[in-house]
Scaffold this active site. Structure first.
Site, short mmCIF file in Angstrom:
data_model
loop_
_atom_site.label_atom_id
_atom_site.label_comp_id
_atom_site.label_asym_id
_atom_site.label_seq_id
_atom_site.Cartn_x
_atom_site.Cartn_y
_atom_site.Cartn_z
N ASP A 20 10.34 -1.01 74.44
CA ASP A 20 10.27 -0.96 75.89
C ASP A 20 9.90 -2.39 76.29
O ASP A 20 8.77 -2.82 76.07
CB ASP A 20 9.22 0.06 76.35
CG ASP A 20 9.58 0.67 77.69
OD1 ASP A 20 10.13 -0.08 78.53
OD2 ASP A 20 9.32 1.87 77.90
N CYS A 59 -5.94 13.68 78.32
CA CYS A 59 -5.14 14.10 77.16
C CYS A 59 -6.00 14.96 76.25
O CYS A 59 -7.23 14.96 76.35
CB CYS A 59 -4.67 12.89 76.36
SG CYS A 59 -3.72 11.70 77.33
N ARG A 113 -0.69 3.34 77.72
CA ARG A 113 -1.07 3.47 79.13
C ARG A 113 -2.59 3.51 79.26
O ARG A 113 -3.13 4.15 80.15
CB ARG A 113 -0.40 4.72 79.71
CG ARG A 113 0.02 4.58 81.15
CD ARG A 113 0.90 5.74 81.60
NE ARG A 113 2.30 5.41 81.61
CZ ARG A 113 3.28 6.27 81.34
NH1 ARG A 113 3.00 7.52 81.01
NH2 ARG A 113 4.54 5.89 81.39
N CYS A 148 -2.77 3.83 72.54
CA CYS A 148 -2.16 4.29 73.80
C CYS A 148 -1.64 3.13 74.64
O CYS A 148 -2.36 2.19 74.95
CB CYS A 148 -3.13 5.12 74.62
SG CYS A 148 -2.39 5.69 76.17
N CYS A 201 -5.28 8.51 71.75
CA CYS A 201 -4.64 7.76 70.67
C CYS A 201 -5.07 6.31 70.82
O CYS A 201 -4.90 5.72 71.89
CB CYS A 201 -3.12 7.85 70.82
SG CYS A 201 -2.54 9.54 71.03
N LYS A 216 14.00 0.13 78.31
CA LYS A 216 14.01 0.42 76.88
C LYS A 216 15.33 -0.03 76.25
O LYS A 216 16.38 0.16 76.84
CB LYS A 216 13.89 1.93 76.65
CG LYS A 216 12.53 2.51 76.97
CD LYS A 216 12.52 4.00 76.57
CE LYS A 216 11.22 4.67 76.92
NZ LYS A 216 11.02 4.83 78.38
N ARG A 226 12.37 3.76 87.38
CA ARG A 226 12.97 2.54 86.85
C ARG A 226 14.47 2.71 86.60
O ARG A 226 15.25 1.81 86.81
CB ARG A 226 12.27 2.14 85.54
CG ARG A 226 12.86 0.91 84.92
CD ARG A 226 11.97 0.25 83.89
NE ARG A 226 11.22 1.19 83.09
CZ ARG A 226 9.97 0.99 82.71
NH1 ARG A 226 9.33 -0.08 83.07
NH2 ARG A 226 9.38 1.89 81.98
N TYR A 227 14.86 3.90 86.13
CA TYR A 227 16.27 4.19 85.89
C TYR A 227 16.76 5.04 87.05
O TYR A 227 16.02 5.89 87.55
CB TYR A 227 16.43 4.96 84.57
CG TYR A 227 15.82 4.22 83.39
CD1 TYR A 227 16.43 3.09 82.88
CD2 TYR A 227 14.62 4.64 82.82
CE1 TYR A 227 15.87 2.39 81.81
CE2 TYR A 227 14.06 3.96 81.75
CZ TYR A 227 14.69 2.84 81.25
OH TYR A 227 14.13 2.16 80.20
N ARG A 255 16.40 9.22 86.72
CA ARG A 255 15.23 9.96 86.24
C ARG A 255 13.93 9.26 86.62
O ARG A 255 13.90 8.04 86.69
CB ARG A 255 15.31 10.17 84.72
CG ARG A 255 15.52 8.91 83.91
CD ARG A 255 16.32 9.25 82.62
NE ARG A 255 16.32 8.19 81.63
CZ ARG A 255 17.20 7.19 81.58
NH1 ARG A 255 18.15 7.09 82.49
NH2 ARG A 255 17.13 6.28 80.63
N ASP A 257 3.95 -0.90 72.16
CA ASP A 257 3.92 -1.74 73.36
C ASP A 257 2.77 -2.73 73.28
O ASP A 257 1.83 -2.53 72.51
CB ASP A 257 3.76 -0.85 74.60
CG ASP A 257 4.98 0.04 74.84
OD1 ASP A 257 6.10 -0.46 74.65
OD2 ASP A 257 4.80 1.22 75.19
C1 LIG Z 1 10.86 5.97 79.01
C2 LIG Z 1 11.07 6.16 80.43
C3 LIG Z 1 11.93 7.17 80.89
C4 LIG Z 1 12.65 8.11 79.97
O1 LIG Z 1 13.66 7.43 79.32
P1 LIG Z 1 14.72 8.20 78.41
O2 LIG Z 1 15.51 7.09 77.81
O3 LIG Z 1 15.50 9.09 79.30
O4 LIG Z 1 13.94 8.99 77.42
C5 LIG Z 1 12.13 7.28 82.24
N1 LIG Z 1 11.50 6.46 83.12
C6 LIG Z 1 10.69 5.49 82.70
C7 LIG Z 1 10.04 4.62 83.71
C8 LIG Z 1 10.43 5.31 81.33
O5 LIG Z 1 9.58 4.36 80.94
S1 SF4 Z 2 -0.38 8.04 73.75
FE1 SF4 Z 2 -1.85 7.85 75.46
S2 SF4 Z 2 -1.02 9.20 77.04
FE2 SF4 Z 2 -0.06 9.81 75.11
S3 SF4 Z 2 -1.38 11.45 74.29
FE3 SF4 Z 2 -2.05 9.53 73.36
S4 SF4 Z 2 -3.71 8.85 74.70
FE4 SF4 Z 2 -2.55 10.37 75.86
#
Ligand SMILES: *Cc1c(COP(=O)(O)O)cnc(C)c1O
Ligand code: SF4
Length: 355
Positions: free
Chosen positions: A316, A110, A119, A117, A114, A323, A97-98, A101, A279
């Site tokens: 986010d 995991c 995701r 979570c 959580c 973010k 996305r960025y 990175r 989220d």
């Molecule tokens: C959160 C995230 C990152 C990391 O973001 P930082 O601001 O560098 O911590 C990188 N890629 C994606 C897609 C993210 O959601």
């Molecule tokens: S937030 Fe989701 S991905 Fe992260 S440790 Fe917890 S369950 Fe696993």
């Protein structure tokens, strides 16, 4: 010191409603329809490291890991993929996305599940896991895109992979000349501290890239003696440590609770980095406090803690808009439950409705 190995510690985690019910840790009975739905959406795993705290009735731990009937309530605004991972995925397991990175999801398992979570549409579902071979197109893409400077291993939790499963991923990324840093996003140091072995520390500390670990922790109670030892080992190995936490109702949404968490992190040599506003993942409304209250809570930390111990309150933006640090410059309240956020990617204002 116990001589338990990390796979043994992982196996002592509790993974079903009956086990939790036997210990009296469920609000509703083990057979409630809502809890069955919750378990179906996201597996249960209550790490052994939390059991003593749970037995003492520590709510800041319980709310994070014990399924609640409220998870069966899915607000209209909640999304399967709240931060748009899939929209920015050029290849399976990769999110870009960025410009500089990327995220690589090396497993969806995991050491703890959580209940909030973000995701959870993939996490814990073993059929979603990608093998090293299946990630080959992702690694080829990273090699061919020199603007990418950092690979972030995430998931799931990358540190539940054994050393031998992790090794090919590390070696692969270490071979890419334009990658400068490798980052792990993990909950392991506080939920499965035995996983931080001397061997792992040596491997990561000896990498030809700088390794960062962003530790996910949400309550001061997570900093047991074993987890403090794990963090110290990582620091000794030369690994840079920062944290991410989620602002969770009933876990860390009081000034005292938040200050205790941030002090625990800072004392352990982990720099608080992100405090995530939850989220819009499905079935998580019971964890959200109003965003305005979250902003006030974080504002009130100023002057109470070293500046180094104050994280950024982060939204986010739902839908994959990136973010932002929640401030008056980036967030506008339009009505009781409606906000506009300024995307750092486009500068556009994005309207979001909260339940
Ligand atoms: C959160 C995230 C990152 C990391 O973001 P930082 O601001 O560098 O911590 C990188 N890629 C994606 C897609 C993210 O959601
Ligand atoms: S937030 Fe989701 S991905 Fe992260 S440790 Fe917890 S369950 Fe696993």
């Amino acid at each position: 010191m116990s001589s338990e190995t990390w796979p043994q510690q992982l196996r002592r985690g509790l993974i079903n409603l009956e086990q939790l019910n036997e210990r009296g840790w469920l609000d509703a009975g083990a057979h409630s329809k809502e809890l069955a739905l919750a378990q179906n959406a996201l597996d249960i795993r209550v790490p052994a490291e939390f059991h003593a705290g749970l037995a003492e009735g520590d709510v800041s731990l319980a709310r994070q890991v014990i399924p609640a009937p409220a998870e069966a309530f899915i607000a209209e605004q909640e999304l399967a993929d709240p931060i748009g991972d899939e929209r920015f995925s050029p290849h399976p397991g990769l999110t870009h996305r960025y410009p500089d990175r990327v995220l690589v999801k090396v497993t969806y398992q995991c050491a703890v599940y959580c209940r909030f979570c973000f995701r959870r549409h993939k996490v814990s579902h073993a059929e979603e896991n990608l093998s090293f071979e299946a990630l080959a197109p992702a690694y080829r893409y990273i090699s061919e895109n020199p603007q990418i400077k950092e690979v972030i291993f995430t998931g799931g939790d990358p540190l539940v992979l054994t050393d031998s499963k992790l090794e090919p991923h590390l070696t692969q990324v270490e071979k890419i000349p334009h990658i400068e840093t490798i980052r792990f996003h993990t909950r392991v140091p506080t939920v499965l501290p035995e996983r931080i072995t001397e061997q792992l520390c040596e491997r990561l500390g000896g990498s030809n890239k700088t390794v960062w670990i962003v530790v996910h922790a949400n309550s001061a109670s997570e900093f047991t003696e074993k987890s403090l030892t794990a963090l110290k080992k990582l620091r000794r190995a030369g690994i840079a440590l920062a944290s991410q936490s989620v602002l969770l109702k009933g876990v860390n949404d009081s000034k005292e609770g938040l200050v205790a968490l941030l002090r625990a992190l800072y004392r352990a040599g982990v720099q608080p980095y992100y405090l995530h506003y939850p989220d819009l993942a499905k079935g998580t409304s019971h964890f959200r406090i109003p965003l305005e209250a979250a902003m006030a809570l974080v504002d009130a930390l100023q002057g109470q803690l070293p500046g180094l111990a104050i994280p950024k309150l982060t939204v986010d933006i739902p839908g994959g808009h990136g973010k932002i640090t929640a401030t008056a410059n980036t967030c506008q309240k339009l009505s009781e439950s409606c906000w506009a956020f300024r995307s750092p990617l486009t500068g556009d204002w994005v309207k979001v409705q909260y339940p």
